[in-house]
Design a protein around this motif. Structure first.
Motif, PDB file in Angstrom:
ATOM      1  N   THR A  40       0.842  -1.187   0.000  1.00 41.76           N
ATOM      2  CA  THR A  40       0.000   0.000   0.000  1.00 41.76           C
ATOM      3  C   THR A  40       0.882   1.244   0.000  1.00 41.76           C
ATOM      4  OG1 THR A  40      -1.681  -1.158   1.329  1.00 41.76           O
ATOM      5  CG2 THR A  40      -1.861   1.244   1.178  1.00 41.76           C
ATOM      6  N   VAL A  41       0.579   2.175  -0.884  1.00 39.36           N
ATOM      7  CA  VAL A  41       1.247   3.475  -0.904  1.00 39.36           C
ATOM      8  C   VAL A  41       0.382   4.462  -0.121  1.00 39.36           C
ATOM      9  CG1 VAL A  41       2.085   5.361  -2.363  1.00 39.36           C
ATOM     10  CG2 VAL A  41       2.330   2.981  -3.126  1.00 39.36           C
ATOM     11  N   VAL A  42       0.985   5.177   0.819  1.00 39.90           N
ATOM     12  CA  VAL A  42       0.239   6.085   1.688  1.00 39.90           C
ATOM     13  C   VAL A  42       0.584   7.525   1.331  1.00 39.90           C
ATOM     14  CG1 VAL A  42      -0.350   6.685   4.072  1.00 39.90           C
ATOM     15  CG2 VAL A  42       0.332   4.346   3.512  1.00 39.90           C
ATOM     16  N   LEU A  43      -0.451   8.317   1.064  1.00 37.85           N
ATOM     17  CA  LEU A  43      -0.304   9.736   0.739  1.00 37.85           C
ATOM     18  C   LEU A  43      -1.064  10.544   1.789  1.00 37.85           C
ATOM     19  CD1 LEU A  43      -1.045   9.556  -3.115  1.00 37.85           C
ATOM     20  CD2 LEU A  43       1.140   9.233  -1.949  1.00 37.85           C
ATOM     21  N   PRO A  44      -0.435  10.792   2.943  1.00 38.15           N
ATOM     22  CA  PRO A  44      -1.140  11.445   4.055  1.00 38.15           C
ATOM     23  C   PRO A  44      -1.013  12.965   4.023  1.00 38.15           C
ATOM     24  CG  PRO A  44       0.987  10.672   4.812  1.00 38.15           C
ATOM     25  CD  PRO A  44       0.936  10.398   3.320  1.00 38.15           C
ATOM     26  N   TYR A  45      -1.049  13.537   2.814  1.00 35.52           N
ATOM     27  CA  TYR A  45      -0.706  14.939   2.617  1.00 35.52           C
ATOM     28  C   TYR A  45      -1.646  15.887   3.367  1.00 35.52           C
ATOM     29  CZ  TYR A  45       1.933  13.029  -1.353  1.00 35.52           C
ATOM     30  OH  TYR A  45       2.778  12.313  -2.161  1.00 35.52           O
ATOM     31  N   THR A  64      -4.757   3.407  15.966  1.00 35.21           N
ATOM     32  CA  THR A  64      -4.426   4.482  16.891  1.00 35.21           C
ATOM     33  C   THR A  64      -4.585   5.808  16.171  1.00 35.21           C
ATOM     34  OG1 THR A  64      -2.804   3.069  17.981  1.00 35.21           O
ATOM     35  CG2 THR A  64      -2.643   5.448  18.389  1.00 35.21           C
ATOM     36  N   PRO A  65      -5.632   6.577  16.483  1.00 34.56           N
ATOM     37  CA  PRO A  65      -5.815   7.855  15.778  1.00 34.56           C
ATOM     38  C   PRO A  65      -4.597   8.755  15.963  1.00 34.56           C
ATOM     39  CG  PRO A  65      -7.773   7.292  17.041  1.00 34.56           C
ATOM     40  CD  PRO A  65      -6.707   6.320  17.452  1.00 34.56           C
ATOM     41  N   ALA A  66      -4.085   9.269  14.864  1.00 36.86           N
ATOM     42  CA  ALA A  66      -2.924  10.153  14.930  1.00 36.86           C
ATOM     43  C   ALA A  66      -3.305  11.458  15.611  1.00 36.86           C
ATOM     44  CB  ALA A  66      -2.408  10.420  13.515  1.00 36.86           C
ATOM     45  N   SER A  67      -2.447  11.914  16.499  1.00 34.18           N
ATOM     46  CA  SER A  67      -2.732  13.146  17.224  1.00 34.18           C
ATOM     47  C   SER A  67      -2.064  14.353  16.601  1.00 34.18           C
ATOM     48  CB  SER A  67      -2.242  13.015  18.674  1.00 34.18           C
ATOM     49  OG  SER A  67      -0.851  12.760  18.694  1.00 34.18           O
ATOM     50  N   THR A  68      -1.636  14.212  15.341  1.00 34.31           N
ATOM     51  CA  THR A  68      -0.935  15.317  14.702  1.00 34.31           C
ATOM     52  C   THR A  68      -1.853  16.500  14.501  1.00 34.31           C
ATOM     53  OG1 THR A  68      -1.413  14.208  12.614  1.00 34.31           O
ATOM     54  CG2 THR A  68       0.785  13.940  13.514  1.00 34.31           C
ATOM     55  N   TRP A  69      -1.238  17.671  14.439  1.00 34.26           N
ATOM     56  CA  TRP A  69      -1.986  18.915  14.349  1.00 34.26           C
ATOM     57  C   TRP A  69      -2.712  19.045  13.034  1.00 34.26           C
ATOM     58  CZ3 TRP A  69       0.634  21.546  10.466  1.00 34.26           C
ATOM     59  CH2 TRP A  69       1.962  21.164  10.277  1.00 34.26           C
ATOM     60  N   ASN A 104      -7.236  12.151  10.638  1.00 34.31           N
ATOM     61  CA  ASN A 104      -6.221  11.236  11.155  1.00 34.31           C
ATOM     62  C   ASN A 104      -6.811   9.923  11.650  1.00 34.31           C
ATOM     63  OD1 ASN A 104      -4.075  12.996  10.659  1.00 34.31           O
ATOM     64  ND2 ASN A 104      -4.435  14.102  12.556  1.00 34.31           N
ATOM     65  N   ALA A 105      -7.997   9.990  12.257  1.00 30.75           N
ATOM     66  CA  ALA A 105      -8.639   8.758  12.718  1.00 30.75           C
ATOM     67  C   ALA A 105      -8.969   7.850  11.534  1.00 30.75           C
ATOM     68  CB  ALA A 105      -9.906   9.096  13.513  1.00 30.75           C
ATOM     69  N   GLY A 106      -9.434   8.448  10.443  1.00 30.78           N
ATOM     70  CA  GLY A 106      -9.723   7.668   9.242  1.00 30.78           C
ATOM     71  C   GLY A 106      -8.465   7.060   8.648  1.00 30.78           C
ATOM     72  N   LEU A 107      -7.357   7.798   8.716  1.00 32.52           N
ATOM     73  CA  LEU A 107      -6.088   7.262   8.227  1.00 32.52           C
ATOM     74  C   LEU A 107      -5.676   6.035   9.031  1.00 32.52           C
ATOM     75  CD1 LEU A 107      -3.523   7.549   6.471  1.00 32.52           C
ATOM     76  CD2 LEU A 107      -2.629   9.139   8.186  1.00 32.52           C
TER      77      LEU A 107
END
Length: 410
Positions: free
Chosen positions: A297-302, A364-369, A345-348
């Motif tokens: 899987t390629v991840v594009l979390p832009y 684990t939902p990411a807590s990034t800003w 982030n939760a969806g990611l």
């Protein structure tokens, strides 16, 4: 790209170009090769010393005048547009007025010009939105922003053709910038892309030193804050227990302080989260494709982007993509049955857990800003610097959002 005429054309392509490491430059190389295969004579002009035929400082009115002189004698000009190439200071209305006016005059003066659009702020077309985004107010400021909006619209209206990659930008050019609809054309981002490696997944993994088994996630490209690779790292937490691994691959622009700070943030996340691996350094075209082939899987979390060459290379090799719903990614990634578009982030985290067949509770939902509204570079830089300082145990007052992984690292 315009269909070739009855005879080969002499075409000037204006773009960053290798060996400068630049995404637009990598895209332009593939376009130049395709045009030459069609029988055209192609020369390239780049804003910095490179493998291009011509090097011109393209910033500002002087740059526009120099380009105007070079364009003479060509049958067609293709301009890969990015504000940083043409504007000395894209954030100021005075720069947009002087440079925009000069660019519009250049594009109207010579052979037919196609603008291949890669990035422009939609707010440039609206004086009202520019005033709202600025700390300046009052009648005089309003007049200045209106002039800037007119000059910005004039640049695109002066071109004979605007080519874009996603329907959203096609609508934007027509509705906001006032370009006639018959001069805006939607083109496939990957129409000139060809495969660079013939490896299957097993061979690609072996060549990269990756294990033959286990789900491999790959984030690849320049290490920059807006790419959001930190989001993928935090969302990956707990998935190493499922035999998965996340590989963040790319190089850092050493002249960009925010990118260097972001590198330190990713290094901290690599140390904290099992299964996260950071591969820093120059990535050749062949190695780039080999990482895509090696991926499950390629991840594009832009956080912010218009279109992505990574998405096109993943589509070329039929690799599934998890992408955030920004820019035109949702339209661009294609219709692979395992593709997922996420909104937060939760969806990611849920999508990455589902890709490895893990229970949703593992995510684990990411807590990034996050940001409200358009992402601007100053805000991104301030936040990344705050988080990098926090990782080094330095308390920073003011600026930036809170609650990122750097808080946990500190």
């Amino acid at each position: 790209m315009t269909e070739p005429g009855p005879s080969p054309q002499r075409i000037l392509v204006v773009s960053p170009y290798p060996p400068v490491r630049d995404g637009i430059g990598a895209y332009a190389v593939q376009q130049v090769r395709a045009l030459r295969r069609q029988g055209h004579q192609v020369e390239v002009c780049s804003p910095w010393p490179s493998a291009a035929h011509h090097h011109l400082p393209l910033e500002g009115p002087k740059g526009a005048k120099a380009l105007r002189k070079l364009m003479a004698g060509f049958d067609r000009v293709i301009v890969h547009f990015h504000p940083d190439v043409f504007y000395a200071n894209p954030s100021t209305p005075t720069s947009r007025i002087s440079t925009g006016t000069a660019l519009a005059a250049t594009f109207r003066s010579g052979p037919p010009v196609e603008i291949r659009l890669h990035e422009v702020d939609r707010r440039w077309a609206s004086a009202t939105e520019q005033v709202e985004a600025s700390s300046r107010s009052g009648f005089v400021a309003g007049q200045v922003f209106e002039q800037a909006a007119r000059a910005s619209r004039a640049v695109f209206k002066a071109a004979d053709e605007i080519t874009v990659h996603v329907p959203e930008h096609e609508r934007m050019m027509v509705d906001l910038f006032g370009v006639p609809a018959d001069r805006v054309r939607l083109v496939d981002h990957g129409e000139d892309f060809t495969r660079r490696v013939a490896d299957d997944q097993a061979a690609a993994r072996a060549s990269l030193g990756l294990p033959a088994e286990g789900h491999v996630f790959v984030c690849i490209g320049f290490i920059q804050p807006h790419k959001g690779f930190d989001r993928a790292a935090v969302a990956f937490r707990g998935l190493a227990e499922q035999g998965a691994s996340l590989h963040i691959v790319g190089s850092v622009r050493v002249d960009d302080p925010s990118a260097l700070d972001h590198q330190r943030e990713l290094e901290a996340l690599e140390a904290q989260i099992p299964g996260v691996h950071l591969h820093l350094g120059f990535v050749s075209d062949e190695a780039f494709d080999r990482w895509i082939v090696a991926a499950d899987t390629v991840v594009l979390p832009y956080r912010h982007i218009w279109s992505s060459s990574v998405a096109e290379r993943a589509r070329l090799y039929h690799r599934p993509v998890i992408a955030t719903r920004v820019g035109g990614l949702a339209d661009q990634i294609g219709e692979h049955p395992a593709n997922v578009v996420v909104d937060d982030n939760a969806g990611l985290a849920r999508a990455m857990a589902a890709a490895v067949g893990a229970d949703e509770a593992t995510a684990t939902p990411a807590s990034t800003w996050e940001f409200d509204g358009p992402v601007d570079r100053a805000t991104v830089m301030a936040e990344v610097q705050r988080r990098a300082a926090a990782q080094r145990g330095i308390k920073v007052r003011g600026g930036g959002a809170t609650g990122g992984p750097a808080d946990a690292a500190a």
